[in-house]
Design a protein around this motif. Sequence first.
Motif, PDB file in Angstrom:
ATOM      1  N   UNK A   1      -6.773  -4.167  -1.897  1.00  0.00           N
ATOM      2  CA  UNK A   1      -7.038  -4.035  -0.468  1.00  0.00           C
ATOM      3  C   UNK A   1      -6.428  -2.742   0.064  1.00  0.00           C
ATOM      4  N   UNK A   2      -7.220  -1.960   0.787  1.00  0.00           N
ATOM      5  CA  UNK A   2      -6.748  -0.730   1.410  1.00  0.00           C
ATOM      6  C   UNK A   2      -6.888  -0.847   2.914  1.00  0.00           C
ATOM      7  N   UNK A   3      -5.808  -0.617   3.626  1.00  0.00           N
ATOM      8  CA  UNK A   3      -5.827  -0.623   5.090  1.00  0.00           C
ATOM      9  C   UNK A   3      -5.780   0.826   5.559  1.00  0.00           C
ATOM     10  N   UNK A   4      -6.807   1.223   6.278  1.00  0.00           N
ATOM     11  CA  UNK A   4      -6.871   2.571   6.840  1.00  0.00           C
ATOM     12  C   UNK A   4      -6.358   2.498   8.282  1.00  0.00           C
ATOM     13  N   UNK A   5      -5.201   3.065   8.507  1.00  0.00           N
ATOM     14  CA  UNK A   5      -4.583   2.971   9.835  1.00  0.00           C
ATOM     15  C   UNK A   5      -4.712   4.274  10.606  1.00  0.00           C
ATOM     16  N   UNK A   6      -5.294   4.185  11.802  1.00  0.00           N
ATOM     17  CA  UNK A   6      -5.346   5.305  12.733  1.00  0.00           C
ATOM     18  C   UNK A   6      -4.157   5.190  13.669  1.00  0.00           C
ATOM     19  N   UNK A   7      -3.392   6.265  13.809  1.00  0.00           N
ATOM     20  CA  UNK A   7      -2.200   6.230  14.639  1.00  0.00           C
ATOM     21  C   UNK A   7      -2.466   5.714  16.045  1.00  0.00           C
ATOM     22  N   UNK A   8      -1.559   4.873  16.551  1.00  0.00           N
ATOM     23  CA  UNK A   8      -1.669   4.265  17.886  1.00  0.00           C
ATOM     24  C   UNK A   8      -3.034   3.610  18.046  1.00  0.00           C
TER      25      UNK A   8
ATOM     26  N   UNK B   1      -3.049  -1.443  13.513  1.00  0.00           N
ATOM     27  CA  UNK B   1      -1.694  -1.928  13.224  1.00  0.00           C
ATOM     28  C   UNK B   1      -1.696  -3.431  12.991  1.00  0.00           C
ATOM     29  N   UNK B   2      -2.676  -4.136  13.566  1.00  0.00           N
ATOM     30  CA  UNK B   2      -2.768  -5.584  13.367  1.00  0.00           C
ATOM     31  C   UNK B   2      -2.905  -5.935  11.894  1.00  0.00           C
ATOM     32  N   UNK B   3      -3.780  -5.226  11.204  1.00  0.00           N
ATOM     33  CA  UNK B   3      -4.003  -5.509   9.786  1.00  0.00           C
ATOM     34  C   UNK B   3      -2.763  -5.209   8.954  1.00  0.00           C
ATOM     35  N   UNK B   4      -2.059  -4.157   9.315  1.00  0.00           N
ATOM     36  CA  UNK B   4      -0.837  -3.795   8.583  1.00  0.00           C
ATOM     37  C   UNK B   4       0.222  -4.871   8.776  1.00  0.00           C
ATOM     38  N   UNK B   5       0.409  -5.301  10.011  1.00  0.00           N
ATOM     39  CA  UNK B   5       1.392  -6.342  10.295  1.00  0.00           C
ATOM     40  C   UNK B   5       1.059  -7.624   9.542  1.00  0.00           C
TER      41      UNK B   5
ATOM     42  N   UNK C   1       1.951  -7.392   5.954  1.00  0.00           N
ATOM     43  CA  UNK C   1       3.407  -7.494   5.765  1.00  0.00           C
ATOM     44  C   UNK C   1       3.884  -8.927   5.929  1.00  0.00           C
ATOM     45  N   UNK C   2       3.323  -9.649   6.877  1.00  0.00           N
ATOM     46  CA  UNK C   2       3.693 -11.063   7.051  1.00  0.00           C
ATOM     47  C   UNK C   2       3.349 -11.863   5.800  1.00  0.00           C
ATOM     48  N   UNK C   3       2.250 -11.511   5.167  1.00  0.00           N
ATOM     49  CA  UNK C   3       1.811 -12.228   3.965  1.00  0.00           C
ATOM     50  C   UNK C   3       2.475 -11.707   2.693  1.00  0.00           C
ATOM     51  N   UNK C   4       3.202 -10.599   2.796  1.00  0.00           N
ATOM     52  CA  UNK C   4       3.853 -10.026   1.623  1.00  0.00           C
ATOM     53  C   UNK C   4       2.875  -9.512   0.591  1.00  0.00           C
ATOM     54  N   UNK C   5       1.757  -8.959   1.052  1.00  0.00           N
ATOM     55  CA  UNK C   5       0.715  -8.512   0.131  1.00  0.00           C
ATOM     56  C   UNK C   5       1.048  -7.166  -0.511  1.00  0.00           C
ATOM     57  N   UNK C   6       0.509  -6.991  -1.694  1.00  0.00           N
ATOM     58  CA  UNK C   6       0.532  -5.690  -2.355  1.00  0.00           C
ATOM     59  C   UNK C   6      -0.769  -5.000  -1.951  1.00  0.00           C
ATOM     60  N   UNK C   7      -0.699  -4.026  -1.078  1.00  0.00           N
ATOM     61  CA  UNK C   7      -1.895  -3.386  -0.556  1.00  0.00           C
ATOM     62  C   UNK C   7      -1.668  -1.882  -0.459  1.00  0.00           C
ATOM     63  N   UNK C   8      -2.763  -1.154  -0.357  1.00  0.00           N
ATOM     64  CA  UNK C   8      -2.685   0.293  -0.203  1.00  0.00           C
ATOM     65  C   UNK C   8      -2.789   0.647   1.274  1.00  0.00           C
ATOM     66  N   UNK C   9      -1.899   1.529   1.721  1.00  0.00           N
ATOM     67  CA  UNK C   9      -1.858   1.922   3.127  1.00  0.00           C
ATOM     68  C   UNK C   9      -2.163   3.413   3.247  1.00  0.00           C
ATOM     69  N   UNK C  10      -3.113   3.731   4.111  1.00  0.00           N
ATOM     70  CA  UNK C  10      -3.439   5.134   4.349  1.00  0.00           C
ATOM     71  C   UNK C  10      -3.444   5.395   5.851  1.00  0.00           C
ATOM     72  N   UNK C  11      -2.636   6.365   6.283  1.00  0.00           N
ATOM     73  CA  UNK C  11      -2.497   6.645   7.706  1.00  0.00           C
ATOM     74  C   UNK C  11      -3.237   7.935   8.084  1.00  0.00           C
TER      75      UNK C  11
ATOM     76  N   UNK D   1     -10.811  -1.601   3.233  1.00  0.00           N
ATOM     77  CA  UNK D   1     -11.668  -1.643   2.052  1.00  0.00           C
ATOM     78  C   UNK D   1     -11.092  -2.662   1.080  1.00  0.00           C
ATOM     79  N   UNK D   2     -11.983  -3.403   0.447  1.00  0.00           N
ATOM     80  CA  UNK D   2     -11.570  -4.371  -0.562  1.00  0.00           C
ATOM     81  C   UNK D   2     -12.636  -4.386  -1.649  1.00  0.00           C
TER      82      UNK D   2
END
Length: 212
Positions: free
Chosen positions: A2-9, A13-17, A20-30, A57-58
């Motif tokens: 799973x890749x989370x594409x985060x756009x600043x502000x 951020x919901x998906x990232x949080x 983290x709550x689920x303790x997933x191993x995921x790819x983060x791209x800002x 992306x998954x």
Amino acid sequence: MLTVHHLGISQSERAVWLCEELGLDYKFKRYDRRADNRLAPDEYKALHPAGMAPVVEDGDLVLAESGAICEYIDRKYGGAKHCLDVDHPDFADHLFWFHFTNGTFMTNGMMQLMLAMADPQNDMPTGFVADRTAKAWDMVEKRLGEAEFFGGSQLTLADIMMVYCITTGRMMRQVPLDDKPNTVAYLQRIGQREAYQRAWAKCEPGIEPNLA
């Protein structure tokens, strides 16, 4: 993976949080916003036909819309930990606030902004929407005086969705919370969660979260 594409502000951020709550191993791209218009860069817009955040992306799947993304992640990777079952006593409350977030709460602010831009001399439409917005904030304050979380007794996707609106989203509109002690107390509780702290540090390094 799973890749989370985060756009600043942004709502991503919901998906990232949630990850983290689920303790997933995921790819983060800002991605940083453009300097000229504060919108998403072309690289981000190209990820999905909607051309806006959030996007994950998954495998071969590319998914947009924060509500859909959060439910997808929670159901596929979290065992629906944050999606209450119909037999749960808080099910209806969780469902309401989960959909209220983007269906009403965020829409009010966008309507107010668009109407003001379309006709700055006409106070009636913006006044109407301002009244709806004030009522929505009163509902938030009342709810957080009744329950520990929007979804009831435990953190649910309703919280994952709503917190952005009353933290990061509020940065853009400068809404004071001086008369909303329940909301402030709730935000302080959220800010103490290690998963939220980790997510925020990834999403907006060097910026303090808007928790008051």
